[in-house]
Design an enzyme around this catalytic site. Structure first.
Site, mmCIF file in Angstrom:
data_model
loop_
_atom_site.group_PDB
_atom_site.id
_atom_site.type_symbol
_atom_site.label_atom_id
_atom_site.label_comp_id
_atom_site.label_asym_id
_atom_site.label_seq_id
_atom_site.Cartn_x
_atom_site.Cartn_y
_atom_site.Cartn_z
ATOM 1 N N VAL A 172 0.812 -1.231 0.000
ATOM 2 C CA VAL A 172 0.000 0.000 0.000
ATOM 3 C C VAL A 172 0.842 1.277 0.000
ATOM 4 C CG1 VAL A 172 -2.074 -1.008 1.041
ATOM 5 C CG2 VAL A 172 -0.306 -0.025 2.528
ATOM 6 N N SER A 190 -7.248 3.015 16.077
ATOM 7 C CA SER A 190 -6.847 2.283 17.285
ATOM 8 C C SER A 190 -7.200 3.125 18.508
ATOM 9 C CB SER A 190 -5.338 2.057 17.278
ATOM 10 O OG SER A 190 -4.894 1.670 18.562
ATOM 11 N N TYR A 224 3.041 5.402 16.795
ATOM 12 C CA TYR A 224 1.890 4.633 16.303
ATOM 13 C C TYR A 224 0.596 5.424 16.539
ATOM 14 C CZ TYR A 224 -1.709 0.969 16.169
ATOM 15 O OH TYR A 224 -2.836 0.235 15.899
ATOM 16 N N ALA A 225 0.451 5.980 17.740
ATOM 17 C CA ALA A 225 -0.756 6.742 18.077
ATOM 18 C C ALA A 225 -0.943 7.913 17.114
ATOM 19 C CB ALA A 225 -0.669 7.249 19.516
#
Ligand SMILES: NC(=O)c1ccc[n+]([C@@H]2O[C@H](COP(=O)([O-])OP(=O)(O)OC[C@H]3O[C@@H](n4cnc5c(N)ncnc54)[C@H](OP(=O)(O)O)[C@@H]3O)[C@@H](O)[C@H]2O)c1
Length: 249
Positions: free
Chosen positions: A60, A137, A150-151
């Site tokens: 992707v 998430s 990541y957040a």
């Protein structure tokens, strides 16, 4: 008649975990499902497990591969009714330990991958007055140590979801996201950490998640299917927490 009969869906990251459960569930409800994986090797084993799903491989993060995969779907199926942007990775580390490569990789897959796939699907989704479900998430809105990068990628996914919902409403395209909490997927089981640390982390989750356990891919995927259901006509721009109560704790 099944509610998804005759509709065509593309699910990214369909070779494992939440995406796999979503692809199977959509297919069982009557949709023609195209499952995207990142490599030929994961594609082969996914095809063996789920021969009724149509399989395609594209990274992707590579726009040309994404465009080629989308062109293949449209030339074969002739339409696209739903896109599930699920492909994603998570690498947890303190700010000091977050390398440039680790940061770039997470943004490339989780954010740019979501944008590339959505851009490639846009004309077809406008034509069908289709729907997009993004996968965020709990980390996006519940601060946790060692997850800042990541957040941030998932915070971006939530911003994209709300903005696209407004931008695409005039075309009848609904855009929503689910925001899963800790879910026992192959990806989680592969996080590189010693077995005892993994078990200790799981124990900590049992204490912090109000419902006292990790979710299963199926119970998370069921909400992707619900948001995508053609019978759901009046919901857009929403982020639905599927997290055993973690997000409100
Ligand atoms: N598990 C959790 O606790 C949890 C919690 C909250 C949110 N999420 C989110 O839920 C989504 C799925 O997580 P999961 O735990 O089910 O993950 P998983 O089991 O690791 O599966 C990840 C999927 O993403 C695909 N993928 C990875 N990199 C890709 C790339 N560059 N191009 C195309 N596909 C790629 C993988 O395909 P290949 O196998 O072909 O590489 C695989 O199918 C992610 O967006 C994750 O951030 C998970």
């Amino acid at each position: 008649m099944k509610s998804f009969d005759g509709s065509v869906f593309l699910v990214s990251g369909a070779s494992s975990g939440i995406g796999e459960a979503a692809a199977v569930s959509l297919q069982q409800r009557g949709a023609v499902v195209y499952g995207l994986t990142s490599s030929a090797s994961t594609l082969a084993s996914a095809r063996e497990r789920h021969p009724a799903v149509h399989w395609l491989s594209a990274d992707v993060t590579r726009r040309s591969e994404v465009d080629t995969a989308m062109a293949a779907v449209l030339s074969e199926a002739g339409r696209l009714d739903g896109l599930v942007n699920n492909a994603g990775i998570y690498t947890f580390a303190s700010l000091e330990a977050s390398s440039e490569e680790m940061m770039r990789r997470q943004f490339e897959i989780n954010v740019f991958g979501t944008v590339f796939l959505t851009q490639a699907a846009l004309t077809a989704l406008k034509d069908s007055r289709g729907t997009i479900v993004n996968v965020s998430s709990t980390s996006a809105h519940k601060a946790m140590p060692d997850q800042s990068i990541y957040a941030a990628t998932k915070g971006a996914v939530e911003s994209l979801t709300r903005a696209w919902a407004l931008e695409l409403a005039r075309y009848g395209v609904r855009v929503n996201a689910i925001s899963p909490g800790p879910t026992l997927t192959p990806g989680i089981a592969k996080i590189p950490m010693p077995r005892e640390m993994f078990e200790a982390a799981k124990e900590q989750i049992l204490q912090t998640v109000p419902l006292g356990r990790m979710g299963t891919p199926e119970e998370v995927a069921q909400w992707i299917v619900t948001l995508a259901d053609p019978a759901v006509t009046w919901l857009t721009g929403q982020i639905v927490g599927i997290d055993g109560g973690l997000g409100v704790s």
